[in-house]
Design a protein around this motif. Structure first.
Motif, short mmCIF file in Angstrom:
data_model
loop_
_atom_site.label_atom_id
_atom_site.label_comp_id
_atom_site.label_asym_id
_atom_site.label_seq_id
_atom_site.Cartn_x
_atom_site.Cartn_y
_atom_site.Cartn_z
N GLU A 51 43.11 35.98 51.19
CA GLU A 51 44.09 34.83 51.24
C GLU A 51 43.05 33.81 51.75
O GLU A 51 43.66 32.55 51.24
N SER A 79 49.93 31.32 47.55
CA SER A 79 49.76 32.43 48.41
C SER A 79 50.74 32.67 49.75
O SER A 79 51.31 33.59 49.95
N GLY A 116 46.70 37.98 55.29
CA GLY A 116 47.25 36.81 55.16
C GLY A 116 46.65 35.73 55.57
O GLY A 116 45.66 35.50 56.04
N SER A 117 47.36 34.22 55.50
CA SER A 117 46.68 33.03 55.90
C SER A 117 46.43 32.96 57.35
O SER A 117 45.62 32.06 57.70
N GLU A 138 53.39 35.46 50.74
CA GLU A 138 53.49 36.24 51.89
C GLU A 138 54.86 35.95 52.46
O GLU A 138 55.39 37.06 53.04
N LEU A 158 45.76 36.56 42.88
CA LEU A 158 45.12 36.23 44.02
C LEU A 158 43.57 36.57 43.98
O LEU A 158 42.88 35.65 44.25
#
Ligand code: NDP
Ligand code: MG
Length: 389
Positions: A123, A324, A100-101, A328, A215
């Motif tokens: 990400e 994105s 994830g971010s 999540e 993505l």
């Protein structure tokens, strides 16, 4: 060679350590989120210079364990410390396997310090592609793809240095619901069962919605500097052809291998060379045993998520970051049983459409767009639950 591994306790992280051990690569830094027991076990066996946990409490527990065991590793905690560690000069390559971010700061910090970055954390390229490419160029720090499709495309490019790319054929397994027309009533445990890959929870759901491919379209756009309309998604259920590139003379070069992430991990760790031995535990690909390979177009009516990458790239600006981050949050809500599977793609689209079209000029702007998209999705999920409980 010495490497730093961020996200070392996860699916990619543990496979990276397995490959590193196999190749005799030393580990200088280990970092993860909150799984203390696993990180402590890794620290005891690899004795890195530093270890970090994002979670404060987990970090304190790790310190206690390390002290009690008399290990030489220094423990640091928190987000800032984590991104500072990504620039540690005692490490030659940074592997980013954070999900994830949360991985964004690590990627940028490694590139800004001129470190080659073996990138699984797609990400960070999706949310901040322009900033990542800028940092990579400014500091002469290569981004080495770990994602299997991108590793494949990259390897196809090695054989054709300088040739023009006409099209990238990004393969997709199709996920556990390929062929289905009705996705209602899907439970998290069904969506987590991937037919060909064994992965972390978030990417398993991304694969089931096919948002993973969206993505990856964005990831490919930034890694290979190819316009979105030259990137085509093709469903290939056997996951043997990991992607292909058509060059301007019409020739198509594909990369094949067993569906085993230790192969692309090893390619990124060994670059610019190739390993002289196979990846640990990965058998030999036997095409006769595979029998047949099939390809089909994605079913965009049933899986609208697969189109989100092209659409976010057309919209530009912070749309990919918003999409994105919304994804999540929506995946976390689905896994907690708060929303149906079929709601995920729509929430991403809404967040993307509410995003700014101006290009981000800093990490802070990207993180702000990320937070905004998450809170939008959270409030949409809250209203949905209040109407449906
Ligand atoms: P996992 O969920 O298995 O592992 C995620 C890792 O990230 C864990 O080590 C976790 O630590 C760590 N982490 C979570 N939050 C933080 C944080 N805030 N700071 C630092 N570390 C954190 O995920 P995967 O290994 O499956 O995926 C990792 C990345 O690789 C994703 O971006 C995914 O899309 C990509 N990828 C994965 C593939 C796969 O086969 N799994 C294939 C291609 C790409 P902890 O366990 O302590 O919480
Ligand atoms: Mg992939």
């Amino acid at each position: 060679m010495r490497i730093s591994v961020f996200g070392s306790t996860g699916s990619i992280g543990t496979q990276t350590l397995e490959v590193a051990r196999h190749l005799g690569i030393e580990v200088a830094v280990l970092a993860a989120g909150s799984n203390v027991d696993k990180l402590a076990e890794q620290v005891a066996s690899l004795r890195p210079r530093f270890a970090a946990m994002y979670d404060r409490e987990a970090s304190s527990r790790l310190k206690e364990i390390i002290l009690a065991e008399g290990l030489p590793t220094r423990v640091v905690d928190g987000r800032r410390a984590m991104s500072e560690l990504a620039s540690y000069d005692g490490s030659d390559k940074v592997v980013n396997a954070v999900v994830g971010s949360a991985g964004l700061a690590v990627s940028l910090s490694a590139l800004n310090a001129g470190k080659p970055l073996a990138l699984a954390n797609k990400e960070s390229l999706v949310a901040a592609g322009s900033l990542m490419v800028e940092a990579s160029k400014a500091h002469n720090a290569a981004i080495l793809p770990v994602d299997s499709e991108h590793s494949a495309i990259w390897q196809c490019m090695w054989s054709s240095a300088g040739a023009g790319v006409e099209e990238i054929m990004l393969t997709a397994s199709g996920g556990p619901f390929r062929g289905r027309k009705d996705l209602s009533g899907i439970r998290p445990e069904d969506a987590l069962k991937h037919p060909t890959w064994d992965m972390g929870k978030k990417i398993s759901i991304d694969s089931a919605t096919m948002i993973n491919k969206a993505l990856e379209v964005i990831e490919a756009r930034w890694l290979f500097d190819v316009d979105a309309d030259r990137i085509k998604v093709v469903v290939h259920p056997q996951s043997i052809v990991h992607s292909a590139v058509m060059f301007t003379d019409g020739s198509v070069i594909a990369q094949m291998g067993a569906p085993d992430m230790r192969l692309p991990i090893m390619a990124a760790l060994c670059y610019p060379g190739r390993s002289s031995v196979h990846a640990p535990g990965s058998g030999k690909l036997d095409l006769a045993q595979v029998g047949s390979l099939s390809f089909e177009r994605p079913d965009t009516d049933t899986f609208p998520g697969v189109t989100l990458g092209h659409r976010a790239l057309r919209r530009k600006g912070l749309a990919p970051a918003a999409m994105s981050a919304a994804n999540e949050e929506a995946v976390a809500q689905f896994l907690s049983g708060n929303i149906p599977f079929t709601m995920i793609a729509g929430l991403c689209e809404e967040a993307m459409e509410a995003s700014s079209e101006s290009e981000p000029s800093s990490l802070e702007e990207v993180l702000e767009a990320d937070l905004k998209a998450r809170s939008y999705v959270e409030s949409r999920c809250r209203s949905w639950r209040s109407c449906h409980s």
